[in-house]
Write an enzyme that holds these catalytic residues in place. Sequence first.
Site, PDB file in Angstrom:
ATOM      1  N   THR A   1      11.728  39.363  -5.496  1.00 11.16           N
ATOM      2  CA  THR A   1      11.678  39.699  -6.920  1.00 11.16           C
ATOM      3  C   THR A   1      12.121  38.544  -7.821  1.00 11.16           C
ATOM      4  O   THR A   1      11.819  38.542  -9.010  1.00 11.16           O
ATOM      5  CB  THR A   1      12.581  40.907  -7.214  1.00 11.16           C
ATOM      6  OG1 THR A   1      13.914  40.602  -6.802  1.00 11.16           O
ATOM      7  CG2 THR A   1      12.083  42.145  -6.482  1.00 11.16           C
ATOM      8  N   ASP A   2      12.822  37.566  -7.247  1.00 10.08           N
ATOM      9  CA  ASP A   2      13.424  36.530  -8.103  1.00 10.08           C
ATOM     10  C   ASP A   2      12.394  35.743  -8.919  1.00 10.08           C
ATOM     11  O   ASP A   2      12.668  35.338 -10.045  1.00 10.08           O
ATOM     12  CB  ASP A   2      14.240  35.539  -7.251  1.00 10.08           C
ATOM     13  CG  ASP A   2      15.513  36.167  -6.692  1.00 10.08           C
ATOM     14  OD1 ASP A   2      15.819  37.318  -7.047  1.00 10.08           O
ATOM     15  OD2 ASP A   2      16.196  35.501  -5.900  1.00 10.08           O
TER      16      ASP A   2
ATOM     17  N   THR B   1      13.286  40.286  -0.420  1.00 16.81           N
ATOM     18  CA  THR B   1      14.201  41.364  -0.025  1.00 16.81           C
ATOM     19  C   THR B   1      13.465  42.541   0.618  1.00 16.81           C
ATOM     20  O   THR B   1      13.980  43.179   1.531  1.00 16.81           O
ATOM     21  CB  THR B   1      14.993  41.835  -1.264  1.00 16.81           C
ATOM     22  OG1 THR B   1      15.795  40.744  -1.708  1.00 16.81           O
ATOM     23  CG2 THR B   1      15.899  43.016  -0.952  1.00 16.81           C
TER      24      THR B   1
ATOM     25  N   SER C   1      11.888  34.331  -2.425  1.00 14.08           N
ATOM     26  CA  SER C   1      10.855  33.928  -3.385  1.00 14.08           C
ATOM     27  C   SER C   1      11.220  32.670  -4.161  1.00 14.08           C
ATOM     28  O   SER C   1      10.351  32.037  -4.755  1.00 14.08           O
ATOM     29  CB  SER C   1      10.502  35.069  -4.328  1.00 14.08           C
ATOM     30  OG  SER C   1      11.559  35.371  -5.195  1.00 14.08           O
TER      31      SER C   1
HETATM   32  N1  ASP Z   1      16.341  36.803  -3.239  1.00 14.06           N
HETATM   33  C1  ASP Z   1      15.276  37.724  -3.094  1.00 14.06           C
HETATM   34  C2  ASP Z   1      13.945  37.022  -3.274  1.00 14.06           C
HETATM   35  O1  ASP Z   1      13.495  36.829  -4.385  1.00 14.06           O
HETATM   36  C3  ASP Z   1      15.431  38.814  -4.056  1.00 14.06           C
HETATM   37  C4  ASP Z   1      14.445  39.917  -3.905  1.00 14.06           C
HETATM   38  O2  ASP Z   1      13.481  39.864  -3.190  1.00 14.06           O
HETATM   39  O3  ASP Z   1      14.652  40.901  -4.589  1.00 14.06           O
HETATM   40  O4  ASP Z   1      13.348  36.683  -2.301  1.00 14.06           O
END
Ligand code: ASP
Length: 327
Positions: A86-87, A10, A54
């Site tokens: 973050t995932d 993200t 991710s």
């Molecule tokens: N879907 C995103 C990822 O993990 C979420 C994020 O980056 O916060 O790539």
Amino acid sequence: MVSVRSLGGTVAMTTAGPGRGAAPAVSASDLVDSVPALQDIARVDAVSVAGVPSASLEFRHLLDLKAELDSACTAGAKGAVVTQGTDTMEETAFLLDLLWDRPEPLVVTGAMRTADSVGADGPANLLAAVATAVDPAAAGRGCLVVMNDEIHAARTVHKAHTASVAAFVSPGAGPVGRVQEGWVLFHSTTRRTDAFDVPAGTEIARVALLRPGLADDTVLLKAAAGSYDGIVIEGMGGGHVSARWVEPLLAAAQQVPVVLASRTGAGTVLTRTYGYPGSEQQLLGAGLTPAGDLDGLKARILLALAISTSGSRDSVRRAFEQRAAPR
Ligand code: ASP
């Protein structure tokens, strides 16, 4: 000099238009250029190494990244920052922590809001991450996660909210520090253990993570025993399964290493409290390895590296005793 490497997520995403979902679009150097205050902290060498959500990261992304950051630090970088989604950050950071054998700080960060959203948190997170990566007090702490001005140890950090900018917590431990007014303030130590040496080309073992629920059957367990190199069970409470699970679980433990974690999310797996069928004492006594304070996701990473780099039952057990047992 700080090496910034971007994997996507993200923090590097924008929303293409109304009704369209966010997707990776921002390069590492664009990310760095969007935070002019970085120039006051360090010279930054920014490289995009992947542009994926991710959930689609693979072990090889992280193994290659570790090797590249190793070289960058040998060439003089004082620290490294990885930006990613973050995932899976709690897993990638722990994997990097298990691999990182250098004193230079290695910091993982990202964002909960896309780069083009109002109140995007990526720039502030990147600034705090670079500040941490150049701070001498961060040296020798392995891999840290910096989000929302909090500094978390890789072994405890957990994403605990789907959308909040304060999504990252360290259950039962709390953050090890925070970034405030440009200062990097640590208030706890960080547990370090020997790093794994994973030679290039090593195939990473396949480990299944199972989380039995109330009145669960054993179909997945039996399937996992025949198809994976190792199994992590996120047991109920202190590390328990139903009586129905005992026989197939002990049979699985004859075939492959099986690690017992807890699905509660905090605390250490019990070792000497309960004695009924399916209790932690029965399972550990029959050869399962306790995950200590590691949750199932992190135990899965540790078990995968332990099996991949050795394979012997004894060394898998030692890997957990050294890196996960309570102390
Ligand atoms: N879907 C995103 C990822 O993990 C979420 C994020 O980056 O916060 O790539």
